[in-house]
Structure formats: C-alpha cells, structure tokens
Scaffold this motif. Structure first.
Motif, mmCIF file in Angstrom:
data_model
loop_
_atom_site.group_PDB
_atom_site.id
_atom_site.type_symbol
_atom_site.label_atom_id
_atom_site.label_comp_id
_atom_site.label_asym_id
_atom_site.label_seq_id
_atom_site.Cartn_x
_atom_site.Cartn_y
_atom_site.Cartn_z
ATOM 1 N N VAL A 105 -4.890 32.513 -43.442
ATOM 2 C CA VAL A 105 -4.228 32.960 -44.668
ATOM 3 C C VAL A 105 -2.964 32.139 -44.866
ATOM 4 C CG1 VAL A 105 -3.177 34.916 -45.849
ATOM 5 C CG2 VAL A 105 -5.187 35.256 -44.389
ATOM 6 N N GLY A 106 -2.740 31.693 -46.089
ATOM 7 C CA GLY A 106 -1.536 30.918 -46.370
ATOM 8 C C GLY A 106 -1.875 29.606 -47.041
ATOM 9 N N ARG A 107 -1.195 28.548 -46.607
ATOM 10 C CA ARG A 107 -1.301 27.261 -47.289
ATOM 11 C C ARG A 107 -2.720 26.699 -47.244
ATOM 12 N NH1 ARG A 107 2.562 23.842 -48.906
ATOM 13 N NH2 ARG A 107 4.137 25.089 -47.837
ATOM 14 N N SER A 108 -3.401 26.791 -46.105
ATOM 15 C CA SER A 108 -4.739 26.223 -45.993
ATOM 16 C C SER A 108 -5.716 26.927 -46.940
ATOM 17 C CB SER A 108 -5.240 26.334 -44.550
ATOM 18 O OG SER A 108 -6.548 25.850 -44.431
ATOM 19 N N ARG A 109 -5.673 28.247 -46.970
ATOM 20 C CA ARG A 109 -6.567 28.998 -47.857
ATOM 21 C C ARG A 109 -6.237 28.719 -49.317
ATOM 22 N NH1 ARG A 109 -7.170 33.679 -50.743
ATOM 23 N NH2 ARG A 109 -9.144 34.804 -50.446
ATOM 24 N N SER A 110 -4.964 28.693 -49.642
ATOM 25 C CA SER A 110 -4.552 28.444 -51.021
ATOM 26 C C SER A 110 -4.971 27.056 -51.475
ATOM 27 C CB SER A 110 -3.034 28.599 -51.142
ATOM 28 O OG SER A 110 -2.593 28.252 -52.433
ATOM 29 N N HIS A 111 -4.816 26.074 -50.588
ATOM 30 C CA HIS A 111 -5.188 24.704 -50.943
ATOM 31 C C HIS A 111 -6.691 24.588 -51.158
ATOM 32 C CE1 HIS A 111 -4.993 20.483 -51.400
ATOM 33 N NE2 HIS A 111 -5.361 20.152 -50.168
ATOM 34 N N ALA A 112 -7.481 25.233 -50.295
ATOM 35 C CA ALA A 112 -8.939 25.186 -50.438
ATOM 36 C C ALA A 112 -9.385 25.836 -51.739
ATOM 37 C CB ALA A 112 -9.600 25.858 -49.238
ATOM 38 N N LEU A 113 -8.746 26.943 -52.112
ATOM 39 C CA LEU A 113 -9.117 27.613 -53.351
ATOM 40 C C LEU A 113 -8.757 26.763 -54.569
ATOM 41 C CD1 LEU A 113 -10.255 29.971 -54.870
ATOM 42 C CD2 LEU A 113 -8.064 31.152 -54.644
ATOM 43 N N VAL A 114 -7.634 26.072 -54.526
ATOM 44 C CA VAL A 114 -7.253 25.186 -55.632
ATOM 45 C C VAL A 114 -8.300 24.089 -55.819
ATOM 46 C CG1 VAL A 114 -5.564 23.463 -56.369
ATOM 47 C CG2 VAL A 114 -4.787 25.661 -55.485
ATOM 48 N N VAL A 115 -8.787 23.532 -54.717
ATOM 49 C CA VAL A 115 -9.791 22.463 -54.788
ATOM 50 C C VAL A 115 -11.105 23.011 -55.339
ATOM 51 C CG1 VAL A 115 -11.171 20.869 -53.408
ATOM 52 C CG2 VAL A 115 -8.721 21.118 -52.949
ATOM 53 N N LEU A 116 -11.550 24.156 -54.824
ATOM 54 C CA LEU A 116 -12.815 24.732 -55.304
ATOM 55 C C LEU A 116 -12.704 25.168 -56.758
ATOM 56 C CD1 LEU A 116 -13.926 26.845 -52.209
ATOM 57 C CD2 LEU A 116 -14.778 24.611 -52.954
ATOM 58 N N ARG A 117 -11.557 25.660 -57.141
ATOM 59 C CA ARG A 117 -11.376 26.054 -58.546
ATOM 60 C C ARG A 117 -11.475 24.831 -59.457
ATOM 61 N NH1 ARG A 117 -6.399 29.834 -59.511
ATOM 62 N NH2 ARG A 117 -7.866 31.265 -58.483
ATOM 63 N N SER A 118 -10.911 23.707 -59.032
ATOM 64 C CA SER A 118 -11.031 22.478 -59.820
ATOM 65 C C SER A 118 -12.487 22.048 -59.937
ATOM 66 C CB SER A 118 -10.207 21.373 -59.176
ATOM 67 O OG SER A 118 -10.439 20.127 -59.794
ATOM 68 N N LEU A 119 -13.242 22.153 -58.846
ATOM 69 C CA LEU A 119 -14.654 21.771 -58.849
ATOM 70 C C LEU A 119 -15.458 22.649 -59.806
ATOM 71 C CD1 LEU A 119 -17.252 20.449 -57.769
ATOM 72 C CD2 LEU A 119 -17.139 22.052 -55.829
ATOM 73 N N PHE A 120 -15.351 23.966 -59.665
ATOM 74 C CA PHE A 120 -16.203 24.860 -60.462
ATOM 75 C C PHE A 120 -15.770 24.905 -61.923
ATOM 76 C CE2 PHE A 120 -17.246 26.551 -56.208
ATOM 77 C CZ PHE A 120 -18.626 26.505 -56.312
ATOM 78 N N ARG A 121 -14.501 24.725 -62.201
ATOM 79 C CA ARG A 121 -14.076 24.664 -63.599
ATOM 80 C C ARG A 121 -14.670 23.447 -64.296
ATOM 81 N NH1 ARG A 121 -7.607 26.331 -63.617
ATOM 82 N NH2 ARG A 121 -7.931 28.594 -63.444
ATOM 83 N N PHE A 122 -14.703 22.333 -63.596
ATOM 84 C CA PHE A 122 -15.305 21.132 -64.189
ATOM 85 C C PHE A 122 -16.802 21.345 -64.412
ATOM 86 C CE2 PHE A 122 -17.844 17.343 -63.220
ATOM 87 C CZ PHE A 122 -17.506 16.549 -64.311
ATOM 88 N N LEU A 123 -17.492 21.889 -63.420
ATOM 89 C CA LEU A 123 -18.931 22.095 -63.555
ATOM 90 C C LEU A 123 -19.248 23.083 -64.675
ATOM 91 C CD1 LEU A 123 -19.993 22.272 -59.795
ATOM 92 C CD2 LEU A 123 -20.103 20.307 -61.340
ATOM 93 N N HIS A 124 -18.418 24.110 -64.815
ATOM 94 C CA HIS A 124 -18.649 25.100 -65.881
ATOM 95 C C HIS A 124 -18.340 24.500 -67.251
ATOM 96 C CE1 HIS A 124 -17.682 28.741 -68.342
ATOM 97 N NE2 HIS A 124 -18.795 29.154 -67.756
ATOM 98 N N ARG A 125 -17.291 23.703 -67.332
ATOM 99 C CA ARG A 125 -16.926 23.102 -68.615
ATOM 100 C C ARG A 125 -17.966 22.085 -69.075
ATOM 101 N NH1 ARG A 125 -12.295 21.483 -67.241
ATOM 102 N NH2 ARG A 125 -12.640 19.250 -67.030
ATOM 103 N N THR A 126 -18.580 21.386 -68.151
ATOM 104 C CA THR A 126 -19.615 20.401 -68.492
ATOM 105 C C THR A 126 -21.017 20.997 -68.479
ATOM 106 O OG1 THR A 126 -19.668 19.698 -66.166
ATOM 107 C CG2 THR A 126 -18.236 18.465 -67.662
ATOM 108 N N ARG A 127 -21.114 22.332 -68.348
ATOM 109 C CA ARG A 127 -22.377 23.067 -68.431
ATOM 110 C C ARG A 127 -23.361 22.667 -67.330
ATOM 111 N NH1 ARG A 127 -23.515 23.387 -75.011
ATOM 112 N NH2 ARG A 127 -21.488 24.333 -75.542
ATOM 113 N N ARG A 128 -22.828 22.388 -66.169
ATOM 114 C CA ARG A 128 -23.692 22.128 -65.019
ATOM 115 C C ARG A 128 -23.976 23.411 -64.236
ATOM 116 N NH1 ARG A 128 -20.938 17.141 -65.493
ATOM 117 N NH2 ARG A 128 -22.298 15.317 -65.119
ATOM 118 N N ILE A 129 -23.146 24.449 -64.431
ATOM 119 C CA ILE A 129 -23.369 25.758 -63.836
ATOM 120 C C ILE A 129 -23.194 26.804 -64.924
ATOM 121 C CG2 ILE A 129 -22.641 25.055 -61.513
ATOM 122 C CD1 ILE A 129 -19.948 26.351 -62.047
ATOM 123 N N PHE A 130 -23.675 28.022 -64.658
ATOM 124 C CA PHE A 130 -23.653 29.071 -65.674
ATOM 125 C C PHE A 130 -22.356 29.875 -65.649
ATOM 126 C CE2 PHE A 130 -28.195 28.529 -64.515
ATOM 127 C CZ PHE A 130 -28.625 27.988 -65.719
#
Length: 461
Positions: free
Chosen positions: A247-272
């Motif tokens: 819990v802390g910086r490592s978890r927060s950093h991982a979530l920021v990276v995954l959020r960037s990934l899934f937001r891009f995929l959702h915006r480009t309609r690669r995921i639902f």
C-alpha cells in the motif's frame, strides 16, 4: 515464307510502334542482336566497384532501391578528397556543414577529416535526391570512423534516412514477450500512443513511456496466463493485482499506469468498459526523512579521488543540487570573480570548498578536451565533441554502491531545516524548492527536534 520476307515483316511491326519503350541494362543491345539474327551477346557481370560510380544529377529516376556496401570503397579509386569535392555540389555542401559543426562543437582536426572521408564514401556514389540509410553507415564503425557525427551532418542537409529500430519499442517488446497476441497488440497500441501522441494528446517523455512499460509488463504477462484479451478484465482482477503490491506509492503508481492503459483502450473502442474507472489510488506514503550517518559521509569522501567527483560531491552536499540540476549546469552559471553560482534559478554564494573543487575540475577539463565547445559544466568522452549534457547514468556511476546524489541533496536540505528552526519559507528561498517540498522537510525537522534524535555534529558537509 522466305527468311528475308519474315525479317522485313518484323521490321515493319517495330517501326509501327510509336510508344516509348523502357529497357533494362543491355536489353536494347540484346534485342538488336536478335533482330539482326546475330549471335547472342555474352552476359556482363557488374562489379562492386561499378556500384560506387557517380550517378547522373538530380532527377535521375531509380527503378528500385538497393543497399550500398560502403566498405567496398577504395581509397585510390573512390575516396576523392578536397581537389575533386567541388565537382559534386551536394558533397561540397556536406563538407561545408561538417566544417561548421566542427567549429561549433570543437571537433579535432582528425575527427573532421574522418567525417569528411565518410561523407565522400557515402555521397560520391549517389545523387542529391537519394538519402543515405543509417544502416549503410554502421559498417564504417569497423574502421574506427565516426558514424554518429557523419549521420549528424547528413541529417543537417536532409540526406539521412534513419532506418534504425526504435530502442524504446525493442525494450517494451522484450518486456511483453510471452503475452497473448490480443493483449500484446492492445499494449503496443497504447505505448505507441504514449510515445507519438495523438490529435488531443502530446507525446510523453521517452523515459515516462519506458517506466509505464516496466510497470505494466509483469501485470499483463500475469493476465496472459488466464485471459486472452483485456476485454475480459474486471475491476476485481485489477484490485487483485494491486493488492499484491504494498500500500502506498507502489500501488498508486501501478494504478495510474493501468488507468492510462484502460482509458486509452476504452476511448479507442478496443474494450467495452474501463475496469479502473471507480478505483482510487489512495494516499501515497512517503519514507521518513532522517539524517545520514557520519560514516556514510566518510566513505564517500574517501572514495572521491578525481576532480569530477569532488565538484559533484560539493554541489550535492553543500548546495543541495539534484542530478537534474548538476546535469543542466552551464559554464555561464558560475561567476568565479564575484563568487556566485546559479542553481535551479537561485543565485547562491560560492564557498571556498566548492570554488577550489570547481577550479581543479575546469583545469582538468581544459587539459583533457582543449577544443570542446560544450557549454555544460560537466562533460564526458561522449559529450565533449558535441553540446549534449551528460547522462543521468553517468552521474549515478560516480559513487556507485556508496551513496546517491539525491541522498546527499536530501540530507543537506534536512540539515538546513534543522539549523534554521524548521522554517519552510527559508528552505524555499535558499534552495528554490516547491512549497510542498519545503513543508515536508520542515515537518521532518520538527519531528526530529521533538523526538530528540541524535543528528550528529552540525556542518559536517
């Protein structure tokens, strides 16, 4: 039909053709021989030296592109220096640009000669409209010829085609090796978008893209063992991989990276749907600031044996300069006469210890690279002949295994906070740090003073 009649008929057909015919090499002569019923001509072999012969001027059309072997160039036949360079306009222009760069960046006479020699090898065998592939220049390195600076000149005149693979792309492909095809395609599309940007997004720094790939790769490889596509990922799957991290910086950093990934995929309609849309990173817990032990300073001082190490140690331990600040320091930031130094846009007094270390380093730099035109304070064997700054890795290796430059900077700021009564305004004025950083050091100093930690002897820097 008699042979003469057949021959006359063929000649009438050939005369009746009014269109323009294109020919391969020696085809016209071969057809003429056949028409005249003569013997079939013997095939001629094109020698490697013929490939290096001069081509016609601009506008010459090429049927197909071929990679040239520049190692075939011979000094007595193809490498024509000074007295014949003016006969090839684009080569003469490249020589002029090489001379200008040599003067601006402080190349030695030998280095300039080698670059000019490379330019003759690369340009005398092609027209001004045919670019030079970077991969064609690479074999010249086996002859100890400066490929990188030759490419710099060619790029300056617009005749370089950099066909090297992107090392950043090779890095993330290596990290993602083993992912399912669908996940690999989605991850690469995301990373390319980060690197290249888009209509509404500016490209991110290459170091940022590499860091995102480093964090995301092990998670994507783990999901590849159970899923074929990122469309199957649920919020619970994201939570599970985040809970593995502390819990802390490592978890927060991982979530920021995954959020960037899934937001891009959702915006480009690669995921639902975006499985990270309702997840919170939480507050990052920072490590407590504590003074360094006395023996750590003794070790690093004993290990500093060169003028370069002395000046870096003085800048970090006395002036709290970060690696970024030290790399960006210019020669004009130092006023030895008035004893001033500018670090992070803050004007500071130049103490005797830093001044002596600086003078010793500048003398060594003058002796080792007398012709360098690099405006930065620190130069290396890789940056002395251009205007780049030294790499962060170069500074990290100076005190490898002992103490980091950032640790020296943090300890200096903490010591200032302890000696001045934990005043954040004073820290912001002296070191030019942000308000939040100044408050953090002030709070740490206040806590240390309250708990009566043993901070050692003041002024040990």
């Amino acid at each position: 039909m008699p042979a003469n009649t057949d021959h006359a008929g063929r000649r009438q057909v050939m005369v009746a053709i009014t269109s323009q015919q294109l020919f391969f090499t020696d085809m016209k002569r071969a057809l003429s021989s056949i028409a005249a019923y003569g013997p079939t001509p013997r095939r001629t072999r094109t020698t490697p030296e013929a490939l290096l012969s001069d081509l016609p001027g601009p506008g010459q059309m090429r049927l197909f592109d071929m990679r040239r072997d520049l190692l075939r160039a011979q000094r007595d036949r193809h490498i024509r220096l000074d007295h014949e360079v003016s006969a090839i306009p684009h080569l003469a222009h490249a020589w002029h640009i090489a001379g200008r760069l040599a003067e601006a960046q402080g190349w030695s006479e030998r280095r300039l000669y080698d670059v000019q020699r490379n330019l003759v090898i690369a340009l005398s065998c092609r027209g001004p409209d045919e670019p030079v592939l970077y991969s064609e220049l690479l074999p010249l390195a086996s002859r100890q010829l400066p490929v990188e600076r030759t490419a710099l000149v060619l790029d300056e005149i617009g005749m370089l085609n950099d066909d090297r693979p992107d090392p950043l792309e090779e890095n993330w492909r290596r990290r993602l090796h083993g992912a399912t095809p669908a996940i690999l395609e989605q991850a690469e599309a995301w990373l390319r978008h980060l690197r290249d940007g888009g209509p509404r997004d500016v490209p991110k720094a290459r170091l940022t893209v590499a860091e995102y790939a480093r964090v995301a790769a092990p998670i994507l490889l783990q999901w590849s063992q159970s899923f074929d596509d990122l469309r199957e990922i649920t919020p619970q799957d994201v939570t599970d991989v985040l809970n593995v991290r502390s819990v802390g910086r490592s978890r927060s950093h991982a979530l920021v990276v995954l959020r960037s990934l899934f937001r891009f995929l959702h915006r480009t309609r690669r995921i639902f749907h975006d499985p990270t849309s309702r997840l919170k990173p939480g507050k990052a817990v920072t490590a407590a600031l504590l003074p360094l032990k006395e023996h750590r300073y003794e070790q690093v001082i004993a290990a500093a044996s060169t003028p370069l190490q002395h000046v870096v140690l003085a800048l970090a331990a006395i002036h709290a300069a970060s690696r970024h600040d030290i790399r960006n320091l210019m020669l004009e930031d130092f006023d030895l006469g008035n004893r001033h130094i500018i670090i992070n846009k803050v004007r500071r007094h130049l103490d005797d210890l830093t001044r002596q270390a600086l003078l010793a380093y500048l003398e060594e730099r003058r002796i080792r690279w007398p012709r360098t035109a690099n405006p930065h304070l620190l130069v290396s064997s890789h940056t002395a002949m251009d205007t780049r700054r030294v790499s962060s890795y170069f500074l990290t290796q100076l005190f490898k295994g002992l103490i980091g430059i950032d640790q020296l900077r943090q300890d200096r700021q903490l010591e200032e906070a302890l000696s001045q009564g934990a005043d954040p305004l004073h820290l912001a004025a002296v070191f030019g740090v942000a308000e939040s950083t100044a408050m953090r050091y002030a709070d740490a100093a206040r806590k240390i003073l309250q708990e009566e930690y043993d901070i050692g002897t003041p002024g040990r820097c």
